[in-house]
Each structure stands twice: as structure tokens, then as C-alpha cells.
Motif scaffolding. Structure first.
Motif, mmCIF file in Angstrom:
data_model
loop_
_atom_site.group_PDB
_atom_site.id
_atom_site.type_symbol
_atom_site.label_atom_id
_atom_site.label_comp_id
_atom_site.label_asym_id
_atom_site.label_seq_id
_atom_site.Cartn_x
_atom_site.Cartn_y
_atom_site.Cartn_z
ATOM 1 N N ASP A 1 28.352 14.727 20.887
ATOM 2 C CA ASP A 1 27.688 15.974 21.267
ATOM 3 C C ASP A 1 28.451 17.176 20.728
ATOM 4 O OD1 ASP A 1 25.727 14.627 22.694
ATOM 5 O OD2 ASP A 1 26.876 14.685 24.552
ATOM 6 N N HIS B 1 38.318 15.567 19.760
ATOM 7 C CA HIS B 1 37.130 16.184 20.339
ATOM 8 C C HIS B 1 36.372 17.085 19.365
ATOM 9 C CE1 HIS B 1 38.662 14.566 24.031
ATOM 10 N NE2 HIS B 1 39.782 15.251 23.886
ATOM 11 N N SER C 1 43.644 20.774 25.630
ATOM 12 C CA SER C 1 42.708 19.653 25.601
ATOM 13 C C SER C 1 42.816 18.875 24.299
ATOM 14 C CB SER C 1 41.282 20.157 25.785
ATOM 15 O OG SER C 1 41.155 20.835 27.011
ATOM 16 N N ASN D 1 29.239 21.164 21.549
ATOM 17 C CA ASN D 1 29.184 22.243 22.524
ATOM 18 C C ASN D 1 29.265 23.548 21.749
ATOM 19 O OD1 ASN D 1 29.617 24.207 24.434
ATOM 20 N ND2 ASN D 1 30.982 22.975 25.683
ATOM 21 N N LYS D 2 28.135 24.202 21.563
ATOM 22 C CA LYS D 2 28.090 25.426 20.760
ATOM 23 C C LYS D 2 28.722 26.623 21.462
ATOM 24 C CE LYS D 2 24.571 24.174 17.537
ATOM 25 N NZ LYS D 2 23.402 24.573 16.808
ATOM 26 N N SER D 3 29.250 26.424 22.670
ATOM 27 C CA SER D 3 29.975 27.485 23.367
ATOM 28 C C SER D 3 31.461 27.470 23.025
ATOM 29 C CB SER D 3 29.827 27.337 24.880
ATOM 30 O OG SER D 3 28.474 27.491 25.258
ATOM 31 N N TYR E 1 32.781 22.842 15.897
ATOM 32 C CA TYR E 1 32.635 23.007 17.341
ATOM 33 C C TYR E 1 33.390 21.891 18.047
ATOM 34 C CZ TYR E 1 28.893 26.336 16.445
ATOM 35 O OH TYR E 1 28.186 27.418 16.019
ATOM 36 N N CYS E 2 33.596 22.072 19.343
ATOM 37 C CA CYS E 2 34.222 21.069 20.191
ATOM 38 C C CYS E 2 33.126 20.241 20.861
ATOM 39 C CB CYS E 2 35.077 21.772 21.253
ATOM 40 S SG CYS E 2 36.000 20.644 22.310
ATOM 41 N N SER E 3 33.445 18.999 21.182
ATOM 42 C CA SER E 3 32.460 18.144 21.847
ATOM 43 C C SER E 3 32.673 18.083 23.363
ATOM 44 C CB SER E 3 32.512 16.735 21.263
ATOM 45 O OG SER E 3 33.771 16.154 21.511
ATOM 46 N N LEU E 4 33.739 18.709 23.858
ATOM 47 C CA LEU E 4 33.992 18.704 25.301
ATOM 48 C C LEU E 4 33.094 19.703 26.029
ATOM 49 C CD1 LEU E 4 37.902 18.620 25.289
ATOM 50 C CD2 LEU E 4 36.343 16.735 25.828
ATOM 51 N N ASP E 5 32.883 19.466 27.321
ATOM 52 C CA ASP E 5 32.125 20.417 28.147
ATOM 53 C C ASP E 5 32.935 21.682 28.407
ATOM 54 O OD1 ASP E 5 29.914 18.742 28.376
ATOM 55 O OD2 ASP E 5 30.705 17.782 30.177
ATOM 56 N N CYS E 6 34.253 21.511 28.537
ATOM 57 C CA CYS E 6 35.148 22.648 28.735
ATOM 58 C C CYS E 6 36.514 22.270 28.184
ATOM 59 C CB CYS E 6 35.244 23.045 30.205
ATOM 60 S SG CYS E 6 36.058 21.818 31.250
#
Length: 52
Positions: free
Chosen positions: A2, A16, A48, A4-6, A23-28
């Protein structure tokens, strides 16, 4: 994986990192420092990060 475009990330050696885009794939993520009194962006770290 996944995306995470944030959370933008250009560290391709991180486990990650979304390999298809910067981008990163982590939720946070957790951001920390290795300095007592950080005064520059170079004093901060992505805690992280995990090496691939």
C-alpha cells in the motif's frame, strides 16, 4: 504494498518505502531526534525506518 500518500519518503533502502513511488507504506511514522536540542532538520530521524 500500500501507498500512504500522506507520508512522502525518498529512502529506498527502507522496508516501508513504497517501491513504485516516493511514499511510505505505513499508516503512521514516528519522528525523533538524536540531539538533545535539535536545531536543524538533519538532527531529526524517522524512527520507523527498517533496513530492507
Amino acid at each position: 504494498m500500500d501507498i500512504n500518500k500522506s507520508i512522502k519518503c525518498t529512502v529506498g533502502s527502507c522496508q516501508h518505502h513504497a517501491t513504485t513511488a516516493d511514499y511510505c507504506s505505513l499508516d503512521c511514522i514516528t519522528v525523533g531526534t538524536h540531539e538533545c536540542n535539535p536545531s536543524q532538520d538533519a538532527c531529526t530521524d524517522c524512527l520507523s525506518f527498517e533496513k530492507k
